[in-house]
Design a protein around this motif. Structure first.
Motif, short mmCIF file in Angstrom:
data_model
loop_
_atom_site.label_atom_id
_atom_site.label_comp_id
_atom_site.label_asym_id
_atom_site.label_seq_id
_atom_site.Cartn_x
_atom_site.Cartn_y
_atom_site.Cartn_z
N ASN A 137 0.81 -1.22 0.00
CA ASN A 137 0.00 0.00 0.00
C ASN A 137 0.84 1.28 0.00
OD1 ASN A 137 -2.47 -1.32 -0.04
ND2 ASN A 137 -2.24 -1.83 2.13
N PRO A 138 0.28 2.35 -0.60
CA PRO A 138 1.05 3.59 -0.77
C PRO A 138 1.43 4.26 0.55
CG PRO A 138 -1.23 3.87 -1.48
CD PRO A 138 -1.04 2.41 -1.26
N GLU A 139 0.67 4.03 1.62
CA GLU A 139 1.04 4.66 2.90
C GLU A 139 2.40 4.13 3.38
OE1 GLU A 139 -1.70 3.08 2.25
OE2 GLU A 139 -2.50 1.85 3.90
N GLN A 140 2.73 2.90 2.95
CA GLN A 140 4.04 2.36 3.33
C GLN A 140 5.16 3.07 2.57
OE1 GLN A 140 4.69 -0.36 5.86
NE2 GLN A 140 6.30 1.15 5.58
N ASP A 141 4.93 3.39 1.32
CA ASP A 141 5.92 4.16 0.54
C ASP A 141 6.11 5.53 1.20
OD1 ASP A 141 4.32 2.30 -1.07
OD2 ASP A 141 5.54 2.91 -2.78
N ALA A 142 4.97 6.15 1.55
CA ALA A 142 5.03 7.50 2.14
C ALA A 142 5.77 7.47 3.47
CB ALA A 142 3.62 8.05 2.32
N GLU A 143 5.52 6.42 4.26
CA GLU A 143 6.21 6.34 5.56
C GLU A 143 7.73 6.22 5.36
OE1 GLU A 143 5.39 3.97 9.57
OE2 GLU A 143 6.45 2.73 8.13
N ILE A 144 8.13 5.42 4.38
CA ILE A 144 9.56 5.24 4.10
C ILE A 144 10.20 6.57 3.68
CG2 ILE A 144 11.06 4.28 2.27
CD1 ILE A 144 10.81 2.29 4.48
N ILE A 145 9.51 7.32 2.82
CA ILE A 145 10.05 8.61 2.37
C ILE A 145 10.15 9.56 3.59
CG2 ILE A 145 9.63 10.64 0.90
CD1 ILE A 145 8.14 8.64 -1.04
N ALA A 146 9.10 9.53 4.43
CA ALA A 146 9.09 10.41 5.60
C ALA A 146 10.20 10.07 6.59
CB ALA A 146 7.73 10.34 6.29
N GLN A 147 10.50 8.76 6.73
CA GLN A 147 11.58 8.34 7.64
C GLN A 147 12.89 9.02 7.26
OE1 GLN A 147 10.10 6.63 10.10
NE2 GLN A 147 11.42 4.86 10.01
N ALA A 148 13.19 8.94 5.95
CA ALA A 148 14.44 9.53 5.46
C ALA A 148 14.38 11.05 5.65
CB ALA A 148 14.65 9.18 4.00
N TYR A 149 13.28 11.63 5.25
CA TYR A 149 13.14 13.10 5.32
C TYR A 149 13.27 13.60 6.75
CZ TYR A 149 11.28 17.72 4.26
OH TYR A 149 11.13 19.07 4.13
N ASN A 150 12.64 12.89 7.70
CA ASN A 150 12.69 13.31 9.11
C ASN A 150 14.11 13.34 9.66
OD1 ASN A 150 9.97 13.55 9.22
ND2 ASN A 150 9.60 11.54 10.15
N ILE A 151 14.92 12.40 9.21
CA ILE A 151 16.31 12.37 9.70
C ILE A 151 17.05 13.62 9.21
CG2 ILE A 151 18.53 11.13 9.46
CD1 ILE A 151 16.73 8.54 9.68
N TYR A 152 16.84 14.01 7.96
CA TYR A 152 17.52 15.21 7.45
C TYR A 152 16.99 16.47 8.13
CZ TYR A 152 19.26 11.84 4.21
OH TYR A 152 19.85 10.72 3.69
#
Ligand code: AMP
Length: 417
Positions: A137-152
């Protein structure tokens, strides 16, 4: 000076650098664990075939960059050049999919690629990353992108740029690739040698070429895969962008962002920052619904990313301003004083939880005072023979310069108050 040096493309991390490394590592662990990702550590070397099959025999990594050898038992081994294939190997070996429908895994690990070293590009480097195995599901893609973004974001990296695309599901690929090959065939001779090879073996990788002439030709002639994706693929992509909008994560839809490996499907993304200069890629990721099957498992959807740690650290601005965090510098003079001083340092660490630097060079009072100032300690403790006889210790506040005498028996309580 010793005759030995680090090997080209590798480096030592000295204590001052390790302060920021440790902070980065701690943040990564806590951000990943907040979202329920569990850490995974795999061996430093694996069977060479795992990478050939997992990354693809036509990639630069497999054709040119792996450190591989045959051991005394005739086994073909490779120092790991990427982490998704080992994580999936482990997922399959431990039959994780049988126990639970979704596995969220993350890593912080070292990799080896024989690339041309330059700033931000090494032969031994570190990556952190996450793999979510089980959800389509797309929410999983979004969570992965957010994980990386949050670290930066946590490290306040400036000029972040999230680029996002969809290359659709695997079944639209053959028709699109036929179209791409037939369009490019007529201008084939104007492309670089590598692109001519790519056209034969893996045409999608034409979009990855860094040669500006090839880029211009591809821009002008190549059909975009996004224009060929299905209605369902569009819904998947639109849902991700909707979630990113909701989360306030800015992105650019870059229709040329493909990850030219067979097992990639749907989402591809990259995060860059212009503060890095030429090597501006902080991380890359995407959905790889085909990989688990390619490595011998059941078809299983998965999405993940991998990010360079050295690049993140280069991007952290003003890192030299990060304080060293030393609480106490302990100055002592005289042989008779030393055992008590060592005990005090130990007690203050143990009972006050403070970072304490103990003088062990037996330097003059003046030299020790200078060192205490340089250490950026918050307080300095001073113990000489006179103080020992009187059973007191001098405490100097390094910010105000204020000094006071405290009975030795009350020191712990004083520091804790
Ligand atoms: P990749 O595994 O090639 O998709 O790379 C993911 C990220 O790892 C890149 O965006 C970089 O930040 C980092 N990276 C890749 N190769 C190197 C290297 N040789 N040295 C340092 N960092 C690298």
């Amino acid at each position: 000076m010793s005759n030995f040096h680090t090997i080209k493309g590798t480096h030592d991390l000295l204590p001052d650098e390790c302060i920021i490394w440790r902070q980065v590592e701690n943040s990564i662990h806590s951000i990943m664990q907040q979202s329920g990702y569990g850490e995974i550590r795999t061996p430093i070397f694996e069977n060479t075939k795992l990478f050939e099959r997992g990354i693809g025999t036509e990639t630069d990594i497999v054709t040119k960059e792996m450190y591989s050898w045959i051991d005394q038992g005739g086994n073909q081994l490779t120092l790991k050049p990427e982490l998704t294939a080992p994580v999936v190997r482990s997922y399959l070996q431990h039959k994780m999919g049988n126990n639970y429908p979704i596995h969220r895994l993350y890593y912080f690990d070292t990799l080896f690629r024989r690339e041309r070293p330059q700033k931000g590009r090494q032969r031994q480097f570190y990556q952190f990353g996450a793999e979510a195995i089980g959800s389509a599901n797309p929410e999983q893609d979004a969570e992965i992108i957010a994980q990386a973004y949050n670290i930066y974001q946590e490290f306040d990296i400036k000029n972040l740029n999230v680029r996002l695309n969809s290359i659709g599901s695997a079944d639209i690929r053959p028709k699109y690739l036929d179209k791409l090959r037939s369009t490019i065939q007529s201008i084939k001779h104007e492309l670089c040698k590598t692109c001519q090879e790519r056209l034969k073996k893996n045409a999608l990788r034409l979009f990855d070429c860094k040669n500006s002439n090839c880029q211009d030709l591809i821009d002008k002639h190549a059909p975009l895969i996004f224009d060929s994706i299905s209605e369902d693929d569009h819904v998947h992509f639109d849902t991700i962008t909707l979630i990113l909008d909701e989360m306030g994560i800015p992105y650019i839809h870059d229709q040329k962002l493909v990850r030219g490996l067979d097992y990639y499907t749907h989402t591809t993304f990259e995060i860059t920052s212009s503060v890095l200069g030429a090597q501006d890629a902080l991380c890359g990721g995407g959905r790889y619904n085909g990989l688990i099957e390619q490595l011998g498992g059941k078809p299983t959807p998965a999405v993940g990313f991998a990010a360079g740690v050295e690049r993140l650290i280069l991007a952290i601005e003003n890192q030299e301003k990060i304080p060293k965090n030393i609480d106490v510098y302990l100055i002592h003079m005289g042989d008779k004083v030393t055992p008590t001083a060592v005990k005090i340092a130990n007690d203050v660490r143990k009972y006050c939880g403070k970072i304490v630097i103990l003088e062990t060079l037996r330097r003059s009072l003046k030299a020790q005072m200078r060192e205490a100032g340089r250490s950026s300690a918050k307080i300095t403790l001073i113990l000489g023979e006179e103080e020992l006889i009187e059973k007191i210790i001098i405490i100097k506040d390094m910010k105000t310069g204020h000094q006071e005498k405290v009975p030795l028996s009350e020191l712990i309580q004083y520091i804790n108050s």
